[in-house]
Enzyme design. Structure first.
Site, mmCIF file in Angstrom:
data_model
loop_
_atom_site.group_PDB
_atom_site.id
_atom_site.type_symbol
_atom_site.label_atom_id
_atom_site.label_comp_id
_atom_site.label_asym_id
_atom_site.label_seq_id
_atom_site.Cartn_x
_atom_site.Cartn_y
_atom_site.Cartn_z
ATOM 1 N N ASP A 170 22.073 -20.315 0.014
ATOM 2 C CA ASP A 170 23.411 -20.901 -0.009
ATOM 3 C C ASP A 170 23.474 -22.117 0.912
ATOM 4 O O ASP A 170 23.257 -22.016 2.123
ATOM 5 C CB ASP A 170 24.441 -19.855 0.433
ATOM 6 C CG ASP A 170 25.855 -20.215 0.036
ATOM 7 O OD1 ASP A 170 26.253 -21.375 0.236
ATOM 8 O OD2 ASP A 170 26.566 -19.335 -0.475
ATOM 9 N N HIS A 201 24.897 -20.827 -3.747
ATOM 10 C CA HIS A 201 26.334 -20.613 -3.822
ATOM 11 C C HIS A 201 26.792 -20.681 -5.278
ATOM 12 O O HIS A 201 26.336 -21.506 -6.051
ATOM 13 C CB HIS A 201 27.029 -21.707 -3.010
ATOM 14 C CG HIS A 201 28.437 -21.412 -2.655
ATOM 15 N ND1 HIS A 201 28.794 -20.662 -1.557
ATOM 16 C CD2 HIS A 201 29.592 -21.771 -3.250
ATOM 17 C CE1 HIS A 201 30.107 -20.584 -1.480
ATOM 18 N NE2 HIS A 201 30.612 -21.243 -2.494
#
Length: 232
Positions: A170, A201
């Site tokens: 992420d 993400h």
């Protein structure tokens, strides 16, 4: 069946839209679905519909109603992605949690009994974390909740089941942020944290370029099991 209902804000400032998906049979529990920065878009509406198909009353409130009502953006379109990032700066997280409390009360009235869960994504993941610390919600799930590492001072108040999903790659929630979250929450028996290797993400987006089917399917299965266990 799905419709848009109105829920009154607790501060008396108005009312806001909530996408409401109703199962075929009478529901015994409800799940509140919290948007990303892109509004109650097609992906969030589909997630609500999917929970209703499993027998839950599903409610997806317009969290941006105070400044961008009806926002519906597609994160796969760069200009709309940028618009979402600009609009999110206007969001007051404290007012957002108040609005979630209003939806919890509305869900209880619609159910006339039964437990309430909440699941959210990115901004919604942070909202779900704070819902777990500030309300009496029965069970909470946050997907890649950005900013949770800055709100860990409230973690002592988590007293009901909380499941957090994070992507190991992420670019908004780096390894240091995730380490802080683990350090603060791993000792709480109410909290489960899952990480997914090789994804970024947005990996559990309903559809679109950000979705990673393998990781999303695993996270979604864990979420279904979590709610089945804690909302019964």
């Amino acid at each position: 069946m799905a419709e848009t209902i109105q829920v009154a804000a607790l501060d008396g400032s108005g009312s806001f839209d909530v996408y409401c998906a109703t199962p075929a049979a009478k529901p015994t529990a409800a799940i509140i679905v919290i948007q990303e920065i892109f509004g109650v878009n097609a992906g969030i509406r589909q997630k609500a519909d999917d929970w209703a198909a499993l027998g839950y009353l599903a409610l997806a409130p317009d969290m941006f109603w105070r400044f961008a009502p009806g926002l519906d953006l597609n994160p796969d379109i760069p200009e709309q992605m940028a618009e979402g990032f600009e609009i999110r700066t206007k969001f007051d997280i404290d007012k957002g949690i108040e609005d979630v409390e209003a939806v919890i009360r509305a869900a209880r009235a619609l159910l006339t009994g039964g437990k309430i869960g909440i699941v959210g994504f990115c901004l919604g993941g942070r909202v779900c974390f704070l819902t777990a610390t500030r309300t009496d919600i029965d069970a909470s799930v946050g997907f890649y909740g950005a900013g949770i590492d800055g709100m860990l001072g409230e973690s002592h108040a988590i007293a009901r089941p909380l499941l957090l999903h994070f992507a190991e790659q992420d670019h908004f929630i780096d390894a240091d942020a995730r380490a802080k979250i683990h350090a603060a929450l791993d000792g709480n028996a109410h909290v489960t944290i899952e990480e997914y290797a090789g994804v970024d993400h947005g990996f559990a987006d309903t559809f679109g370029k950000r979705r990673s089917d393998e990781a999303a399917s695993l996270a979604e299965a864990r979420t279904r099991e979590f709610f089945a266990a804690h909302l019964a």
